[in-house]
Design an enzyme around this catalytic site. Structure first.
Site, PDB file in Angstrom:
ATOM      1  N   LYS A 108       0.822  -1.211   0.000  1.00  0.00           N
ATOM      2  CA  LYS A 108       0.000   0.000   0.000  1.00  0.00           C
ATOM      3  C   LYS A 108       0.866   1.275   0.000  1.00  0.00           C
ATOM      4  CE  LYS A 108      -4.115  -1.913   0.119  1.00  0.00           C
ATOM      5  NZ  LYS A 108      -3.856  -3.326   0.323  1.00  0.00           N
TER       6      LYS A 108
HETATM    7  C1  LIG Z   1     -10.116  -2.636  -1.438  1.00  0.00           C
HETATM    8  C2  LIG Z   1      -9.525  -3.465  -0.336  1.00  0.00           C
HETATM    9  N1  LIG Z   1     -10.284  -3.760   0.734  1.00  0.00           N
HETATM   10  C3  LIG Z   1      -9.808  -4.496   1.747  1.00  0.00           C
HETATM   11  C4  LIG Z   1      -8.526  -4.971   1.741  1.00  0.00           C
HETATM   12  C5  LIG Z   1      -8.056  -5.834   2.875  1.00  0.00           C
HETATM   13  O1  LIG Z   1      -6.974  -5.290   3.542  1.00  0.00           O
HETATM   14  P1  LIG Z   1      -5.974  -6.273   4.370  1.00  0.00           P
HETATM   15  O2  LIG Z   1      -5.213  -7.057   3.384  1.00  0.00           O
HETATM   16  O3  LIG Z   1      -5.152  -5.304   5.160  1.00  0.00           O
HETATM   17  O4  LIG Z   1      -6.829  -7.114   5.252  1.00  0.00           O
HETATM   18  C6  LIG Z   1      -7.691  -4.690   0.661  1.00  0.00           C
HETATM   19  C7  LIG Z   1      -6.302  -5.192   0.654  1.00  0.00           C
HETATM   20  O5  LIG Z   1      -5.591  -5.234  -0.259  1.00  0.00           O
HETATM   21  C8  LIG Z   1      -8.210  -3.929  -0.420  1.00  0.00           C
HETATM   22  O6  LIG Z   1      -7.468  -3.659  -1.494  1.00  0.00           O
END
Ligand SMILES: Cc1ncc(COP(=O)(O)O)c(C=O)c1O
Length: 397
Positions: free
Chosen positions: A183
């Site tokens: 990110k």
């Molecule tokens: C649009 C979106 N929502 C939720 C998530 C979930 O985040 P995490 O991987 O930190 O749980 C991501 C992760 O890439 C994402 O791109």
């Protein structure tokens, strides 16, 4: 000669190393001053009263849905062209995701695609800012108000993006960020939820911490002699309520080391976004003349894009797997962001096949290709990626 160009790469400076190391020299590894400082910095950056740091974006989505009362029997409109956590989180609260199609340019839900997915059971819209491009939050808010729906803004891919000079993450009833290493900023694993009201912030803090009473902010000064976790090695606060759980919750806390990392990364965000924008502009210049290749928009009216990934759409009819193999053989990593969720093996059983018709999503799914993109990618690396992609596409022309 084999290259080694990763898809993404975290950008960790000595300042981050120092901040994390400093935490390790203290007795406070959880629920300490770094959490308070990171949450304040996130809230200030967004000019919003409350930020609640959590252990991942998925955890943030889960407790955001719970906080807004989304539950069994409810439907939540979500994109299928998205990371799978978007739909999984809805299932976690017992509700049903209903997939809506996306705009072919922004790859985001639109008010009209969402409207066509509404039913009397719809309770919420989960709007994702795909790849850092802001969704039409004003249009979605107008639709939500008309149908008495809540909006969860998934800004996991879009920290720093703006819509009409207002930061994304401030439009939803609640909004969620993710800080995985690919990110714009990272905490290793981590995320955050932004809230407008004290009631929401309290509920989120309780859900994050095993249903304990929401702790008030712990200030750096207070931590001299008191600690919210009396079982922490050097805490002297009375052990009055650490094992008292008025609610059902989870361990979605974010460690002090992660918060320290995030705080320094956030302080560098303006520079990070500038580096990423420059990299996107360079790709645009390098790739714009490849026949049939569609590039992401560099600018959009009233939006500031926060560049998360650089995703091209291959010419119609291209064998994407073959392109990936050719690039992989040269040492260039790629990925297929995103395989539509409703076509994922784990998801087919939840969806009545005939009920899901998403022409734009289904046409984009097989064509999109994420190419290497990170803060410190060099112009030379980008030239190598562009040359390899050009060659791979020309072999199929
Ligand atoms: C649009 C979106 N929502 C939720 C998530 C979930 O985040 P995490 O991987 O930190 O749980 C991501 C992760 O890439 C994402 O791109």
């Amino acid at each position: 000669m084999s290259l080694s160009i990763p898809l993404s790469s975290p950008d960790i400076t000595e300042a981050e190393v120092d901040a994390v190391t400093a935490v390790l020299r203290t007795p406070h590894l959880s629920l300490g001053p770094e959490l308070a400082a990171f949450e304040s910095a996130l809230a200030d950056y967004h000019s919003i009263p409350h930020a609640i740091a959590v252990s991942s974006g998925t955890a943030g989505l889960h407790i955001a849905l719970l906080t807004l009362g989304v539950a069994e029997g409810d439907e939540v409109v979500v994109p299928s062209f998205a990371f799978i956590a978007v739909a999984n989180a809805v299932l976690l609260v017992g509700a049903q995701p209903v997939f809506a199609d996306i705009d072919p340019l922004t790859l985001n839900l639109t008010p009209s695609t969402v409207e066509s997915a509404l039913t009397p059971r719809t309770r919420a819209i989960l709007a994702v800012h795909t790849f850092g491009i802001p969704a039409d939050m004003r249009g979605l808010r107008e639709l939500a108000d008309r149908h008495q729906l809540v909006i969860i803004e998934d800004a996991c891919e879009a920290l720093g993006a703006e819509l009409q000079q207002r930061r994304v993450g401030t439009f939803g009833d609640l909004s969620v960020f993710g800080f995985y290493p690919n990110k714009q900023i990272t905490t290793g694993e981590g995320g955050a939820v932004l809230a407008h009201t004290q009631a929401h912030a309290d509920r989120l803090r309780s859900l994050r911490n095993q249903g304990r009473s929401p702790q008030r902010r712990v200030s750096v000064d207070e931590l001299g002699g008191r600690h919210p976790n009396p079982h922490a090695p050097h805490a002297s606060a009375p052990a009055s309520d650490w094992l008292h759980h008025p609610d059902i919750g989870f361990n979605y806390r974010l460690s002090e080391m992660a918060c320290a990392l995030g705080r320094v990364q956030l302080s560098r965000l303006d520079d990070i976004l500038t580096l990423r924008r420059s990299a996107a502009e360079r790709y645009q210049a390098l790739l714009s003349d490849i026949p049939g290749l569609e590039l992401p928009p560099l600018t959009l009216p009233v939006c500031t894009i926060s560049w998360f990934v650089y995703v091209v759409r291959l010419p119609q009819g291209t064998d994407r797997a073959r392109i990936q193999d050719l690039l992989a053989n040269l040492g260039i990593a790629t990925s297929t962001y995103f395989a539509p969720i409703h076509q994922q093996p784990a998801w087919r059983e939840y969806i009545a096949p005939a009920s899901t018709f998403l022409p734009v999503t289904e046409s984009m799914g097989p064509r999109t290709l994420a190419i290497p993109f990170f803060n410190r990618i060099t112009a030379h690396q980008q030239q190598q990626v562009a040359a390899a992609l050009r060659e791979a596409i020309s072999l199929q022309a």
